[in-house]
Design an enzyme around this catalytic site. Structure first.
Site, short mmCIF file in Angstrom:
data_model
loop_
_atom_site.label_atom_id
_atom_site.label_comp_id
_atom_site.label_asym_id
_atom_site.label_seq_id
_atom_site.Cartn_x
_atom_site.Cartn_y
_atom_site.Cartn_z
CG HIS A 11 21.13 15.23 59.14
ND1 HIS A 11 21.55 16.13 58.65
CD2 HIS A 11 19.99 15.06 58.71
CE1 HIS A 11 20.16 17.37 58.56
NE2 HIS A 11 19.36 16.28 58.76
CD GLU A 84 13.22 14.00 58.98
OE1 GLU A 84 11.92 13.30 59.33
OE2 GLU A 84 13.71 15.05 59.10
#
Length: 215
Positions: A11, A84
């Site tokens: 990201h 994550e």
């Protein structure tokens, strides 16, 4: 041979990346620089054949994926398996705060002890299994095609290790840049590495891309 090409992308940048603050599963949006990085990644991939765009369901990854998908009229398919690592009570803390508040746990984290997890969090063995299973599931849907997977530093770290046979405790010598483009091949036998850390599309940025594996 049944194979799928994967464009694995971290990201764009967030304010917490700048602060070295652990995000984990906390849903932090992209900052202005991160939005710019997402647009540049989309532009860099404009001529690539892409069958599908997959993303973590966290906003920082999803927004990055949306920029890539929108450029070619594709939807973004979210998958929690691309999230994550869960850092439990470390989340929301800076690296310095963790080292000050929990020095023994900070040492275990730094040494990459495989079965260590911060209280309420996820250990590296569980993370590796989750990522391997998720990538297998998604890539198997697209034999002979190329897909995008937008995720996080910890996810990309696992993908590199799986593709190169690196041990889970091996010191990291590769970068995990925000909005970097990484290329992998998947077959039912596993992953292999094609190219890593392409950040040419970000070279006119005044600041160097951040490289963290934990947010």
């Amino acid at each position: 041979m049944q194979l799928t090409r994967i464009l694995a992308i971290r990201h764009g940048e967030t304010a917490w990346n700048r602060d070295t603050r652990i995000q984990g599963h906390i849903d932090i949006p992209l900052n202005e620089r991160g939005l710019w990085q997402a647009r540049r990644a989309a532009e860099a991939l404009r001529d690539e054949p892409i069958a599908a765009v997959y993303s973590s369901d966290l906003a920082r990854a999803h927004t990055t994926a949306q920029a890539i998908a929108a450029a070619r009229g594709l939807p973004v398919h979210t998958h929690a398996g691309l999230r994550e690592r869960h850092f439990g009570r470390f989340e929301g803390k800076t690296w310095n705060e963790i080292e000050t508040g929990w020095p023994d746990e900070a040492l275990a984290w730094r040494k990459r002890v495989p079965d260590f997890a911060p209280e309420g969090g996820e250990n590296l063995l569980t993370l590796r299994e989750r990522i391997a299973n998720t990538v297998h599931e998604l890539a198997a849907r697209h034999p002979g095609e190329q897909v995008v997977m937008v995720a996080h530093g910890g996810v990309l770290d696992v993908l590199y290790r799986l593709a190169t046979g690196q041990d889970i405790q091996a010191p990291r010598t590769w970068t995990l840049d925000n909005a970097g483009i990484n290329r992998l091949l998947w077959t039912p036998e596993g992953l292999s590495l094609v190219g890593w850390a392409d950040i040419g599309h970000l070279q006119d940025d005044a600041d160097a891309p951040l490289d963290e594996s934990t947010t």
